[in-house]
Every structure is written in structure tokens, then in C-alpha cells.
Design a protein around this motif. Sequence first.
Motif, PDB file in Angstrom:
ATOM      1  N   MET A  63      67.832 -18.607  67.409  1.00  0.00           N
ATOM      2  CA  MET A  63      66.561 -18.227  68.031  1.00  0.00           C
ATOM      3  C   MET A  63      66.428 -18.876  69.397  1.00  0.00           C
ATOM      4  O   MET A  63      67.032 -19.919  69.667  1.00  0.00           O
ATOM      5  CB  MET A  63      65.375 -18.652  67.141  1.00  0.00           C
ATOM      6  N   GLY A  64      65.631 -18.250  70.249  1.00  0.00           N
ATOM      7  CA  GLY A  64      65.304 -18.852  71.527  1.00  0.00           C
ATOM      8  C   GLY A  64      64.440 -20.087  71.325  1.00  0.00           C
ATOM      9  O   GLY A  64      63.901 -20.331  70.233  1.00  0.00           O
ATOM     10  N   ASP A  65      64.290 -20.855  72.375  1.00  0.00           N
ATOM     11  CA  ASP A  65      63.531 -22.107  72.306  1.00  0.00           C
ATOM     12  C   ASP A  65      62.083 -21.857  71.884  1.00  0.00           C
ATOM     13  O   ASP A  65      61.486 -20.840  72.233  1.00  0.00           O
ATOM     14  CB  ASP A  65      63.558 -22.795  73.674  1.00  0.00           C
ATOM     15  N   GLU A  66      61.525 -22.808  71.157  1.00  0.00           N
ATOM     16  CA  GLU A  66      60.155 -22.668  70.674  1.00  0.00           C
ATOM     17  C   GLU A  66      59.135 -22.593  71.800  1.00  0.00           C
ATOM     18  O   GLU A  66      58.039 -22.056  71.616  1.00  0.00           O
ATOM     19  CB  GLU A  66      59.818 -23.820  69.732  1.00  0.00           C
ATOM     20  N   VAL A  67      59.486 -23.122  72.981  1.00  0.00           N
ATOM     21  CA  VAL A  67      58.553 -23.039  74.103  1.00  0.00           C
ATOM     22  C   VAL A  67      58.301 -21.580  74.482  1.00  0.00           C
ATOM     23  O   VAL A  67      57.213 -21.229  74.953  1.00  0.00           O
ATOM     24  CB  VAL A  67      59.054 -23.840  75.324  1.00  0.00           C
ATOM     25  N   ILE A  68      59.285 -20.715  74.258  1.00  0.00           N
ATOM     26  CA  ILE A  68      59.109 -19.298  74.560  1.00  0.00           C
ATOM     27  C   ILE A  68      58.070 -18.691  73.627  1.00  0.00           C
ATOM     28  O   ILE A  68      57.224 -17.892  74.041  1.00  0.00           O
ATOM     29  CB  ILE A  68      60.454 -18.553  74.446  1.00  0.00           C
ATOM     30  N   ALA A  69      58.099 -19.084  72.353  1.00  0.00           N
ATOM     31  CA  ALA A  69      57.090 -18.598  71.399  1.00  0.00           C
ATOM     32  C   ALA A  69      55.709 -19.124  71.752  1.00  0.00           C
ATOM     33  O   ALA A  69      54.724 -18.371  71.756  1.00  0.00           O
ATOM     34  CB  ALA A  69      57.469 -19.024  69.979  1.00  0.00           C
TER      35      ALA A  69
END
Length: 418
Positions: free
Chosen positions: A253-259
Motif C-alpha cells: 500500500m501507499g504511505d498512510e499520509v496519502i490516506a
Amino acid sequence: MKNLLILGAGSAGTMMANHLSKKMSLKSWSITIVDQFDKHYYQPGFLFLPFDVYKEEDVYRERTDYLPNNINYVQKAIDIIKPEINQVVLADGTILKYDLLIIATGSQIAPGEVEGMQGSEWHKSVFDFYTFEGSRNLRDKLRDWKGGDMVIHITEMPIKCPVAPLEFAFLADWYFHEKGMRDKVNIYYVTPLDGAFTKPVASSKLGHLLKEKGINIVPDFAIAKLDNENKKIVSWDEKEVSFDLLVTIPTNMGDEVIARSGMGDDLNFVPTNKHTLQSSNFENVFVIGDATNVPASKAGSVAHFEAEILTENIMRYIKGEPLKEDFDGHANCFVETGYGKAMLIDFNYTTQPVPGNFPFPGVGPMKLLKENKVNHWGKLGFRWIYWNMLMKGHSIPFITAQMQKAGKELEEEKLETV
């Protein structure tokens, strides 16, 4: 003074920092790169660490050793991106304003996405090798492991370096032969795909290699849960595969900052124009490497080719010129097959891996989709190229950002890569 901000100082972010620090007028622009970690990991090395081919110190360097001196480096965690107001808020509350933003936050494993994966057997009989810790702990396990059923498992696509699980299977076969215990190990390759790889020609070739090496392939396996007590993985259609040692590639998954920032898709990858690398939603935001949702492999070679094209598009954007739609999804990967040999594959959005010569059409010296020792030494030699050329923003001679068709036996085209 305008501000260009790069989020992430891994492979993609570091390459962009070095490319742009040479191209941009630093009298008019300030370049800042943000990352919370002090070490830069050579992630292709995580494949070799479990088999004692590399030592721990071979796979990391100090991050600051590869960042240019004429930019600003902020070693802090990122809390949230606010693209509507051109701001990034760090974990300590610091606000960074930008005129241009490059997101290079990468991807990470998310074992918590599968029920039971991070249960009682995590890093005891269930391991990843996509992190430094996982790779190191798996090495320690393999040194004393007495044999049994080894299951190499892919949770779902996309993943970083799609060929790495296959390479792990091939290297495991070689490793146990060298230890004189191959007859004590049953190796299973469990994948959600219907074959060994995503592309038909390469999948057929790699599938035959698995069979030749006595590696059992279990296709079309969509994992639902991991049963720690009984040491088995269970699919949604209730198929079961038992293991004594599970080497899994969890959901990437992409970094949680993106979410947190509301900028990503369901897997936290940022919607990105697949040819220009501009954000699909914000004009002054560009995305590179594993952080994107473009249908190209999440691999270091892809980030390298993207960096060369994105550098030009950043410069064009600053000048108010139209962006070039030049990125074609080019990926170039060595595939370790064991016994001192490797394959090489070269493909893009529309052309699958096929046989041929590389990089020179007539003579190679490297062969595409064919095992040989030259490719193996190319794979090992790439570590030097990575540290001394790519991370410093230098191009590799004779290898272009866009895939060259000369020298390839092109049989099928117009295939969308994953």
C-alpha cells in the motif's frame, strides 16, 4: 523565492533531488526534501540477505550521503498534505509551504490487511522479505531451519518488484541444494495470478523454470486468512495450503499520509497521469515511483526512467510549456534464477517481455528471457550502479528512459502492464 518540496527521500525522491538540483535555478527556487528515516535502504538487496549473499551493511547507507548539499533536508515525519492550500504539515506541527510538490512516499507492506497474518507466528514461522527487519529475521531462521514445507506466497497485486517472489523461490532452491538438504524441502509458489507472472510469454518461461526446479505452483489463490495455530493459509474459496515456513509478500500500500490527506485510491496510491507523471487532481503536484497508481511495475528501474522524464516535465512546467507525454511504462529487471544465472526482462505499457538482445540489438551482451551468467553478474553489479550512478542523478550509458524495440523478437503488443 519559490519552493519545490519533495516528500520522501527513498530511491525516487533522492534521484529527483539530484536531477533537479543540477537543472533548476537555485537563486529562484528553494528545494526541500522530507523523510523521517536516517537510513537509505537498497531494497533489491533484501532478496539476497536471507541467503547470506549480502551482509546487513551491504543494503543501507546514510541518507544524507546521497542528497545534494545545495538543498534542504528535513528529517521529520509527515502528518498531512493539504494540496488545496499548497501546504504540508509535519508531525511536530511545522508547516511547509510549496509552489511545486513531488510525492515520492513509496509503498510499504500492510500485513494487517489479511486476518491472522501478524498473529503469533509472525517472524517465527511467517516472514516477509520486503523490509530490512523481515529479511534479516528470515536469514536467521534459514540458517538453522531443518526443512519441511516452504510456501512462498503473494497476497495481491500490485507489489514492489513483481519478479522478486519468483527470484526468492529460485534462490531458495539453489540455497537448499548448496546446503545438501534440497530433498528435505518442498517449495510451493502460491500466487493470485493464473500463472507465474503477469505477462504471457514471460509467465510461460518462468513457469517452466519453476517446474524444472521442482517448485510447485498454486495459482489463483486469493488469501482470506492465515491460520496460525494450524499453520496454513486459507483462500476465499476455502482452498488450504499448509506450511512449516511461510515467506509471504503482504498487501503493498501507499504511505498512510496519502490516506490521511485524501489523495489516494483504495490502496493509498496517488492517481497520476501515466505518461506525464502529473497528479490527476492537482496541477502543481507530481508523483513518482511506488507512490503512483500508474500501471507500471513498482520497481527501482521504473523510478529511474520516470525520474529522467519527470525532471524534464518539471522544467517545462516551471517555464509554462506543455508537458511531454513521454513515460511509456518502461521496466527493466534482472531475474535471479539460481546457480549463478539470471534472466533479463525489458518491457513497457504496450510491449510484454520477449526474447532478444540488450542493450545493443545485434550483440547484447545480455540476453532477454534467457538464463546466463552475464545477466547474473549484471544483477550483482547493479548495486554499484545504484549507489554510484542512479542515486546521484546520473544516467546509465546506452539505456534510455523509453523502451527500445530494436533487438527484440516482438510477437505480441498492446498489453497493459500491472
